[in-house]
Design a protein around this motif. Structure first.
Motif, mmCIF file in Angstrom:
data_model
loop_
_atom_site.group_PDB
_atom_site.id
_atom_site.type_symbol
_atom_site.label_atom_id
_atom_site.label_comp_id
_atom_site.label_asym_id
_atom_site.label_seq_id
_atom_site.Cartn_x
_atom_site.Cartn_y
_atom_site.Cartn_z
ATOM 1 N N SER A 1 0.831 -1.213 0.000
ATOM 2 C CA SER A 1 0.000 0.000 0.000
ATOM 3 C C SER A 1 0.860 1.256 0.000
ATOM 4 N N GLY A 2 1.971 1.206 -0.730
ATOM 5 C CA GLY A 2 2.831 2.372 -0.827
ATOM 6 C C GLY A 2 3.762 2.570 0.345
ATOM 7 N N LYS A 3 3.901 1.579 1.238
ATOM 8 C CA LYS A 3 4.748 1.700 2.418
ATOM 9 C C LYS A 3 5.973 0.799 2.336
ATOM 10 N N GLY A 4 6.411 0.523 1.117
ATOM 11 C CA GLY A 4 7.538 -0.382 0.958
ATOM 12 C C GLY A 4 8.802 0.118 1.620
ATOM 13 N N ARG A 5 9.134 1.406 1.449
ATOM 14 C CA ARG A 5 10.337 1.962 2.069
ATOM 15 C C ARG A 5 10.255 1.912 3.587
ATOM 16 N N GLU A 6 9.099 2.295 4.114
ATOM 17 C CA GLU A 6 8.925 2.319 5.569
ATOM 18 C C GLU A 6 9.039 0.921 6.158
ATOM 19 N N LEU A 7 8.427 -0.058 5.497
ATOM 20 C CA LEU A 7 8.506 -1.431 5.985
ATOM 21 C C LEU A 7 9.939 -1.940 5.968
ATOM 22 N N PHE A 8 10.668 -1.570 4.936
ATOM 23 C CA PHE A 8 12.052 -2.023 4.842
ATOM 24 C C PHE A 8 12.891 -1.409 5.956
ATOM 25 N N GLN A 9 12.766 -0.114 6.174
ATOM 26 C CA GLN A 9 13.589 0.555 7.178
ATOM 27 C C GLN A 9 13.279 0.087 8.594
ATOM 28 N N LYS A 10 12.012 -0.187 8.875
ATOM 29 C CA LYS A 10 11.615 -0.542 10.233
ATOM 30 C C LYS A 10 11.783 -2.024 10.551
ATOM 31 N N GLN A 11 11.596 -2.901 9.562
ATOM 32 C CA GLN A 11 11.563 -4.322 9.858
ATOM 33 C C GLN A 11 12.704 -5.118 9.223
ATOM 34 N N VAL A 12 13.148 -4.712 8.051
ATOM 35 C CA VAL A 12 14.164 -5.492 7.341
ATOM 36 C C VAL A 12 15.572 -5.021 7.687
ATOM 37 N N ALA A 13 15.806 -3.706 7.606
ATOM 38 C CA ALA A 13 17.149 -3.172 7.828
ATOM 39 C C ALA A 13 17.721 -3.525 9.202
ATOM 40 N N PRO A 14 16.948 -3.457 10.304
ATOM 41 C CA PRO A 14 17.528 -3.845 11.593
ATOM 42 C C PRO A 14 18.014 -5.294 11.639
ATOM 43 N N LEU A 15 17.292 -6.197 11.022
ATOM 44 C CA LEU A 15 17.722 -7.586 10.988
ATOM 45 C C LEU A 15 18.993 -7.757 10.163
ATOM 46 N N LEU A 16 19.091 -7.031 9.059
ATOM 47 C CA LEU A 16 20.295 -7.108 8.241
ATOM 48 C C LEU A 16 21.505 -6.576 9.001
ATOM 49 N N ARG A 17 21.288 -5.550 9.826
ATOM 50 C CA ARG A 17 22.393 -5.044 10.645
ATOM 51 C C ARG A 17 22.818 -6.068 11.687
ATOM 52 N N GLU A 18 21.853 -6.710 12.314
ATOM 53 C CA GLU A 18 22.191 -7.736 13.298
ATOM 54 C C GLU A 18 22.974 -8.878 12.660
ATOM 55 N N ALA A 19 22.611 -9.228 11.442
ATOM 56 C CA ALA A 19 23.306 -10.311 10.738
ATOM 57 C C ALA A 19 24.603 -9.855 10.091
ATOM 58 N N GLN A 20 24.876 -8.536 10.154
ATOM 59 C CA GLN A 20 26.068 -7.965 9.516
ATOM 60 C C GLN A 20 26.135 -8.367 8.043
ATOM 61 N N ALA A 21 24.995 -8.303 7.392
ATOM 62 C CA ALA A 21 24.900 -8.665 5.974
ATOM 63 C C ALA A 21 25.187 -7.435 5.119
ATOM 64 N N ASP A 22 26.180 -7.530 4.253
ATOM 65 C CA ASP A 22 26.475 -6.453 3.309
ATOM 66 C C ASP A 22 25.501 -6.540 2.144
ATOM 67 N N TYR A 23 24.925 -5.416 1.784
ATOM 68 C CA TYR A 23 23.932 -5.439 0.706
ATOM 69 C C TYR A 23 23.910 -4.107 -0.025
ATOM 70 N N ASP A 24 23.435 -4.159 -1.255
ATOM 71 C CA ASP A 24 23.149 -2.973 -2.061
ATOM 72 C C ASP A 24 21.639 -2.901 -2.245
ATOM 73 N N LEU A 25 21.059 -1.774 -1.941
ATOM 74 C CA LEU A 25 19.619 -1.581 -2.074
ATOM 75 C C LEU A 25 19.325 -0.829 -3.365
ATOM 76 N N GLN A 26 18.510 -1.446 -4.208
ATOM 77 C CA GLN A 26 18.140 -0.849 -5.484
ATOM 78 C C GLN A 26 16.630 -0.621 -5.487
ATOM 79 N N ILE A 27 16.223 0.633 -5.661
ATOM 80 C CA ILE A 27 14.804 0.986 -5.669
ATOM 81 C C ILE A 27 14.294 0.931 -7.106
ATOM 82 N N THR A 28 13.227 0.179 -7.334
ATOM 83 C CA THR A 28 12.643 0.108 -8.675
ATOM 84 C C THR A 28 11.841 1.379 -8.943
ATOM 85 N N THR A 29 11.869 1.831 -10.169
ATOM 86 C CA THR A 29 11.196 3.080 -10.534
ATOM 87 C C THR A 29 10.033 2.887 -11.485
#
Length: 636
Positions: A210-238
């Motif tokens: 519902s248009g909240k993809g960025r917010e969901l990623f920052q609040k729920q996905v990014a913290p887990l990736l930091r805990e896992a120390q996972a290196d990643y590149d984020l690409q936003i589709t346009t």
């Protein structure tokens, strides 16, 4: 303070076990004998209510982190194992501002520790910086413990405070040794990103959820990736097809990335899959890149199917659970279905991972788009309308049954009308075999024009007389070669046909022979829906017998003449997976097949591939077993 609610009992008989003095001595002797790769340390936790310090012995080994608690007033001992599979990651350094419960303090003198903490609290109350007296180094262990009944993941943080030395550098060195050992044990479980200098590519659709993809990623996905120390590149589709073009054209995709994670619905995963299959190095890409999905969109059938395969929880936090699967570091082969379409003399090829639909479910899915504003209820309302104004479609259904010794209740035999047998010559529908890496040559990379997404496999790519033949410059050949020009072109095109994905079925415009087991059914159909994952959506358990890499397509067929009450019960039971009849039924059946073809009569109707509408006309599909790898927790 030790939080007992965060413990899982490791003693064989009960959660607390009384041990005799002799048994305690034997246990201490065992603990002093460490195997290679094991670390052990004693910590203390202050129990203010009982005014005592609880001794906790922590042991790190290949299985995980053992915590053994002893109290001074009783002989009871509690043990907990945090499995290495449940540990997402760890970090070490100075004390973090936000300190969660579950910290363990290593100290020589508990009373001295209490005095320093009182001094620290007094300085903080005076709004002054704390004195530089804390030389402790902290190890933060992030884990998500798996619990049964109900199936769930419990977020757990264990903090180990190392302060055996007065020098911070020495304490930090000890903490780093534990941190590195945890990473080593995690890598031995088969981490996807274990290769040096490889990252994850995350493709995020900002309009998903519902248009909240960025917010969901920052609040729920990014913290887990930091805990896992996972290196990643984020690409936003346009825009639409952005992911397909990005994956297809990125030259350093295999050198830079170990996997691709889609943070969206099933539609973006479809783009990534087809982008990979349109690459010249598609074999290497499919073998080396693991694909993951985080359900930030509305269509989450694949994410639910992967969670079901791994016996992992999905609700009530599907984004968190799917992210845990993606950082688990393992991959499982998954089937891909090659789809051919023919509409108004336009031939196209695509690759599917979820389903192909014709009839009832496809109609409900596409036609209810006009009610998208009301959410998931649109499917229910449109299903009621379709039951009232029930449609049926005339056409032919061809299918190649899978050889099975006997039918099970989950895959009952179908009491079909009289069918005619046809066959496919020279079509080995066994495990999909790739060419060895040393045979993947770039010798013919100078093709004049090769659109791999729309070529026709049965058109004469192997014939020099074909109007669709691609011509190549062949190095090292001379006009005095014994081979004719036609023979050299034919050999070049034969090798090119090996470099691109080719199917075993004849083209859509060619008849299917009748000697090797193909069946044909002609008549009136309410629905033909092919699925190769267990779930079409998070709440639609459509093909209970399906597995990620079983090499099977499950055709669910509903014939004309079915009653509305039976059809209503079918739709209502899809959520639980009880919609398929356990006994032979003249109207509803499921057929495990390896390939099929649909030839609808007329030009009015809806066809869908992975939930997206495609041109209406003849369509055929065949399964490529285990062609890609998807991220899982089991690796099986």
């Amino acid at each position: 303070m030790w939080v007992k609610a965060q413990l899982t009992t490791m003693t064989p008989t009960s959660s607390s076990q009384q041990m005799q003095p002799a048994a305690e001595e034997e246990q201490e002797q065992k603990e002093k004998t460490l195997l290679p790769g094991e670390l052990i340390e004693t910590f203390y936790v202050e129990n203010k209510r009982r005014q005592q310090n609880i001794k906790i012995q922590v042991k790190l080994c290949a299985q995980g982190v053992y915590l053994r608690r002893e109290t001074n007033d009783t002989d009871h001992i509690n043990e907990q194992l945090i499995r290495i599979e449940d540990i997402v990651g760890s970090s070490c350094g100075a004390r973090q501002r936000k300190r969660a419960r579950g910290g363990l303090n290593s100290c020589r003198n508990p009373s001295q520790q209490q005095e320093e903490e009182q001094e620290e609290s007094q300085s903080q109350s005076q709004s002054q910086p704390p004195p530089q007296t804390d030389n402790s180094a902290y190890l933060y262990i992030y884990a998500y413990l798996k619990k049964e009944k109900p199936l769930r993941r419990v977020q757990t943080l264990r903090i180990l405070r190392f302060r055996s030395s007065e020098d911070y550098a020495e304490n930090l060195e000890t903490a780093q040794r534990w941190h590195c050992r945890i990473r080593e044990h995690k890598q031995h479980t088969g981490a996807i990103c274990a290769a040096a200098n490889k990252r994850l590519l995350i493709l995020l659709n900002p309009k998903s959820g519902s248009g909240k993809g960025r917010e969901l990623f920052q609040k729920q996905v990014a913290p887990l990736l930091r805990e896992a120390q996972a290196d990643y590149d984020l690409q936003i589709t346009t825009h639409s097809q952005y992911a397909l073009e990005y994956v297809r054209s990125r030259k350093d995709l295999l050198e830079r990335y170990a996997g691709i994670v889609v943070a969206s619905g099933d539609g973006l995963f479809y783009e990534v899959l087809n982008g990979l299959m349109e690459r010249m190095d598609w074999r290497r890409a499919c073998a080396q890149l693991a694909l993951g999905i985080i359900p930030c969109g509305s269509g989450n059938g694949l994410a639910k199917s992967i969670a079901h395969h791994c016996n992992e929880p999905y609700d009530p936090k599907p984004i968190m659970h799917a992210t845990l699967i993606c950082v688990a570091g393992r991959a499982t082969p998954m089937d891909v279905v090659r789809v051919e379409l023919n509409h108004r003399s336009r031939h196209s090829v695509m690759y599917s991972f979820l389903s192909i639909g014709w009839g009832l479910i496809a109609d409900i899915d596409i036609e209810s788009e006009r009610l998208r504003s009301i959410g998931a209820q649109r499917f229910t309302l449109w299903a009621i309308r379709r039951l009232i104004t029930l449609r049926s479609y005339q056409g032919k259904l061809y299918y190649l049954p899978a050889e099975q010794p006997a039918a099970s209740p989950a895959t009952p035999t179908c009491s079909a009308p009289a069918v005619s047998r046809i066959s496919l010559p020279n079509a080995p529908y066994s495990e999909f075999k790739d060419l060895p890496d040393d045979q993947q040559s770039d010798e013919f990379a100078d093709a004049l024009s090769t659109d791999r997404s729309v070529y026709r496999q049965t058109d004469s790519w192997h014939s020099a007389a074909s109007r669709r033949t691609a011509y190549y410059s062949i190095a090292g050949q001379s006009n005095r070669s014994r081979q004719s020009v036609a023979q050299r072109i034919e050999a070049a095109n034969a090798q090119f046909a090996e470099l691109v994905p080719t199917g075993n079925m004849p083209g859509l415009q060619l008849p299917l022979p009748a000697e090797q087991g193909w069946l044909c059914e002609q008549g009136e159909f309410v629905m033909v829906h092919a699925a190769y994952t267990t779930h079409l959506a998070s709440d639609c358990y459509f093909a209970p017998s399906s597995r990620l890499n079983d090499g099977l397509i499950y055709l669910v067929v509903i014939r004309g003449g079915v009653g509305r009450p039976q059809l209503l019960n079918f739709l209502l039971s899809m959520q639980s997976g009880n919609h398929l009849p356990s006994e032979p039924d003249p109207f509803i059946c499921v057929l495990p097949v390896r390939a099929f073809r649909i030839e609808p009569s007329g030009s009015q109707g809806i066809l869908t591939v992975d939930g997206e509408r495609v041109d209406y006309g003849p369509i055929q599909a065949e399964v490529f077993p285990g062609l890609i790898n998807v991220m899982t927790t089991t690796g099986q």
